[in-house]
Design an enzyme around this catalytic site. Structure first.
Site, PDB file in Angstrom:
ATOM      1  N   ASP A   1      -7.982   0.831  -0.305  1.00  0.00           N
ATOM      2  CA  ASP A   1      -8.115   1.577   0.688  1.00  0.00           C
ATOM      3  C   ASP A   1      -8.775   0.083   1.569  1.00  0.00           C
ATOM      4  O   ASP A   1      -9.474   0.214   2.774  1.00  0.00           O
ATOM      5  CB  ASP A   1      -9.796   2.088   1.409  1.00  0.00           C
TER       6      ASP A   1
ATOM      7  N   LYS B   1      -3.956  -2.039   3.488  1.00  0.00           N
ATOM      8  CA  LYS B   1      -2.716  -2.544   2.893  1.00  0.00           C
ATOM      9  C   LYS B   1      -1.498  -2.575   3.642  1.00  0.00           C
ATOM     10  O   LYS B   1      -0.546  -2.884   3.825  1.00  0.00           O
ATOM     11  CB  LYS B   1      -2.330  -1.954   1.721  1.00  0.00           C
TER      12      LYS B   1
ATOM     13  N   GLY C   1      -2.986   6.356   0.217  1.00  0.00           N
ATOM     14  CA  GLY C   1      -3.465   7.545   1.995  1.00  0.00           C
ATOM     15  C   GLY C   1      -2.988   5.893   2.621  1.00  0.00           C
ATOM     16  O   GLY C   1      -4.216   5.114   2.468  1.00  0.00           O
ATOM     17  N   HIS C   2      -2.173   5.593   3.020  1.00  0.00           N
ATOM     18  CA  HIS C   2      -1.664   4.025   4.076  1.00  0.00           C
ATOM     19  C   HIS C   2      -1.340   4.688   5.074  1.00  0.00           C
ATOM     20  O   HIS C   2      -0.680   4.977   5.342  1.00  0.00           O
ATOM     21  CB  HIS C   2      -0.228   3.574   2.924  1.00  0.00           C
TER      22      HIS C   2
ATOM     23  N   GLN D   1      -3.267   1.478  -3.956  1.00  0.00           N
ATOM     24  CA  GLN D   1      -4.574   1.200  -4.651  1.00  0.00           C
ATOM     25  C   GLN D   1      -5.051  -0.173  -4.791  1.00  0.00           C
ATOM     26  O   GLN D   1      -4.632  -1.280  -3.805  1.00  0.00           O
ATOM     27  CB  GLN D   1      -4.748   1.807  -5.785  1.00  0.00           C
TER      28      GLN D   1
ATOM     29  N   THR E   1      -7.320   4.302 -11.122  1.00  0.00           N
ATOM     30  CA  THR E   1      -6.310   4.934 -11.217  1.00  0.00           C
ATOM     31  C   THR E   1      -5.944   5.015 -12.648  1.00  0.00           C
ATOM     32  O   THR E   1      -6.092   3.747 -13.494  1.00  0.00           O
ATOM     33  CB  THR E   1      -5.792   4.498 -10.062  1.00  0.00           C
TER      34      THR E   1
HETATM   35  P1  IMP Z   1      -6.817   9.227  -9.078  1.00  0.00           P
HETATM   36  O1  IMP Z   1      -5.577   7.489  -9.125  1.00  0.00           O
HETATM   37  O2  IMP Z   1      -6.157  10.368  -8.574  1.00  0.00           O
HETATM   38  O3  IMP Z   1      -5.860   9.445 -10.444  1.00  0.00           O
HETATM   39  O4  IMP Z   1      -7.958   8.644  -8.874  1.00  0.00           O
HETATM   40  C1  IMP Z   1      -8.262   7.858  -9.594  1.00  0.00           C
HETATM   41  C2  IMP Z   1      -9.528   6.862  -9.040  1.00  0.00           C
HETATM   42  O5  IMP Z   1      -9.005   5.724  -7.900  1.00  0.00           O
HETATM   43  C3  IMP Z   1     -11.023   8.166  -8.107  1.00  0.00           C
HETATM   44  O6  IMP Z   1     -12.335   7.070  -8.021  1.00  0.00           O
HETATM   45  C4  IMP Z   1      -9.767   7.565  -6.458  1.00  0.00           C
HETATM   46  O7  IMP Z   1     -10.766   7.848  -5.782  1.00  0.00           O
HETATM   47  C5  IMP Z   1      -9.549   6.277  -6.362  1.00  0.00           C
HETATM   48  N1  IMP Z   1      -8.445   6.483  -5.928  1.00  0.00           N
HETATM   49  C6  IMP Z   1      -7.148   6.450  -6.144  1.00  0.00           C
HETATM   50  N2  IMP Z   1      -6.170   6.342  -4.812  1.00  0.00           N
HETATM   51  C7  IMP Z   1      -7.036   5.810  -3.820  1.00  0.00           C
HETATM   52  C8  IMP Z   1      -5.944   4.686  -2.754  1.00  0.00           C
HETATM   53  O8  IMP Z   1      -5.139   5.340  -2.777  1.00  0.00           O
HETATM   54  N3  IMP Z   1      -7.217   4.340  -2.115  1.00  0.00           N
HETATM   55  C9  IMP Z   1      -8.549   4.315  -2.855  1.00  0.00           C
HETATM   56  N4  IMP Z   1      -9.055   5.339  -4.114  1.00  0.00           N
HETATM   57  C10 IMP Z   1      -8.182   5.322  -4.608  1.00  0.00           C
END
Ligand code: IMP
Length: 445
Positions: free
Chosen positions: A13, A16, A40-41, A223, A238
């Site tokens: 976040d 990017k 989420g971009h 991420q 992640t």
């Molecule tokens: P997952 O990727 O859904 O398995 O989540 C694992 C961790 O990565 C969690 O703490 C999520 O909040 C974080 N996370 C995953 N995708 C994003 C992103 O695009 N932005 C910020 N945090 C993310």
């Protein structure tokens, strides 16, 4: 010609998408190389806000090839919905490509992500529940379903007939969740396959040919470095490799074609989900960072969860420079700090267990939670920066703040973003052809 990787240098976040969008103007091909619908971009163009989860934001420009690379995990339903919504808004899919080797997120992955999170109780990761971890787990266990399998109904049937009963045992016995029906999944997902088929190809070959033709390729990380499976704050990470090295594996290209790596950091820091965050501000300051500027409201784009907010952390910054081999930085959301009387920066950590101080983290693993920030304080500039377009125009206090970050990270700041739209950008140096980080005495052996 330049082939460039854009990575998040913090916890994701970082903004990017805006930086990718700026750089995509001169790119011919934009490639997502990891992650899935967890990303989420947000990009704001001509007063319109676009939110991307799976599709590279390069699709906003006409004529750019946009690739979902082999390192991604793709939920076909989410892909079709996202693409449908973008096409309704007039965007063109003719140059969209999906890797045949990308893995497919199936409904049992979504169910398992939610169930596993629930079962972790106080130790939950705070995932986005988009099935990311379970899809990558199946990939590593060599039992995943790839895009090429989705397109072949007989292969898909065979894989589902083997896999679904196994997943059902886990779901029913461990988590008391009703079983899935392999036949129903086969029919539903074969339908999605027909909608996706025309985009699927060997994207690695496409990129290789584009490189040979001296096209500009932009690799768009999702991420951030601190969420990297190997190099992030494990286990609060992640399941993919957002850091720069992941671009090679995840796109199917060799490291020799990369010209530049650009790291994106906020002027402060945020985190969504669980896990250590040394500079987190839980009180008034955190709330002020979260609330400042409606356009920047700090909630997760994918999950809508409020982001945890805190001060810029140079230990993490230096770590990201190292892990990614950053050439330069883009600092986003400087304008969010416009109203602060005082701004803090973490310059080192104190280990709460023995009082030792650390300017570098040897690894960001289980030790991370024992670190307490040591801050340096900066006076705020207390002036709006949103309409400023050059470094010289920025208030002196803001210039000093940015210079301090560049010095501490030993990495030049090339771009500063002072608002969500394309125009609200201060370009200090050309991020692709301008000065880049050089090895200094402290990093030479
Ligand atoms: P997952 O990727 O859904 O398995 O989540 C694992 C961790 O990565 C969690 O703490 C999520 O909040 C974080 N996370 C995953 N995708 C994003 C992103 O695009 N932005 C910020 N945090 C993310």
């Amino acid at each position: 010609m330049a082939n460039v990787i854009v990575v998040g240098a913090q916890f994701g976040d970082e903004g990017k998408a805006k930086v990718t969008d700026l750089l995509a103007r001169n790119a011919d091909v934009v490639v997502r190389y990891q992650g899935g619908a967890n990303a989420g971009h947000t990009v704001v163009v001509d007063g319109e806000t676009y939110k991307f989860h799976l599709i590279p934001s390069g699709i906003l420009y006409e004529g750019k090839t946009c690739i979902l690379g082999p390192g991604m995990v793709i939920d076909p339903k989410a892909f079709i919905n996202e693409l449908g919504a973008l096409m309704k808004r007039g965007l063109d899919d003719t140059k969209l490509k999906v890797s045949a080797s990308a893995h497919v997120t199936m409904p049992y992955h979504l169910a398992l992500d939610a169930a596993e999170e629930e079962s972790r109780g106080a130790n939950k990761i705070g995932t986005t529940k988009r099935g990311i971890g379970p899809t990558y787990a199946d990939k590593c266990a060599r039992s995943g379903i790839r895009m090429e399998d989705l397109l072949d109904k007989e292969v898909l049937r065979e894989k589902l007939e083997w896999m679904v009963p196994r997943k059902n045992v886990l779901l029913e016995r461990m988590y008391n969740i009703p079983p899935f029906d392999a036949k129903a999944i086969l029919e539903e997902y074969s339908g999605y396959a027909e909608q996706i088929r025309k985009y699927v190809c060997d994207t690695s070959e496409y990129i290789f040919n584009a490189v040979q033709a001296r096209k500009n390729i932009l690799f768009e990380g999702a991420q951030g470095t601190l969420l990297d499976l190997d190099h992030g704050s494990y286990p609060y990470v992640t399941s993919s490799s957002p850091s720069a090295g992941g671009a090679c594996i995840g796109a199917g290209i060799g490291p020799t074609i990369i010209d530049r790596v650009i790291g994106v950091s906020k002027a402060y820091m945020t985190r969504v989900g669980e896990g250590p965050f040394p500079t987190e501000q839980e009180g008034e300051i955190g709330e002020m960072l979260r609330q400042t500027g409606k356009a920047w409201a700090e909630v997760g784009v994918t999950t809508g969860r409020p982001r945890r907010c805190g001060w810029f952390d140079t230990v993490i910054g230096r770590y990201s420079v190292r892990i990614n081999g950053l050439d330069c930085l883009a600092i986003t959301k400087l304008d969010v700090l416009d109203e602060f009387d005082e701004i803090q920066i973490c310059v080192a950590y104190k280990d709460k267990r023995d009082g030792s101080t650390h300017k570098e983290m040897s690894s960001i693993g289980s030790n991370f939670k024992h670190m307490e920030p040591i801050y340096k304080s900066f006076p705020g500039w207390k002036k709006p920066t949103g309409d400023l377009r050059s470094f010289k125009e920025l208030p002196l206090e803001a210039q000093r703040y940015l210079d301090f970050i560049a010095d501490e990270l030993d990495c030049p700041v090339a771009i500063v973003s002072v608002g969500p739209t394309r125009d609200k950008t201060v370009v200090i140096e050309d991020p692709i052809h301008g000065p880049k980080r050089v090895l200094t005495k402290s990093t030479q052996q």
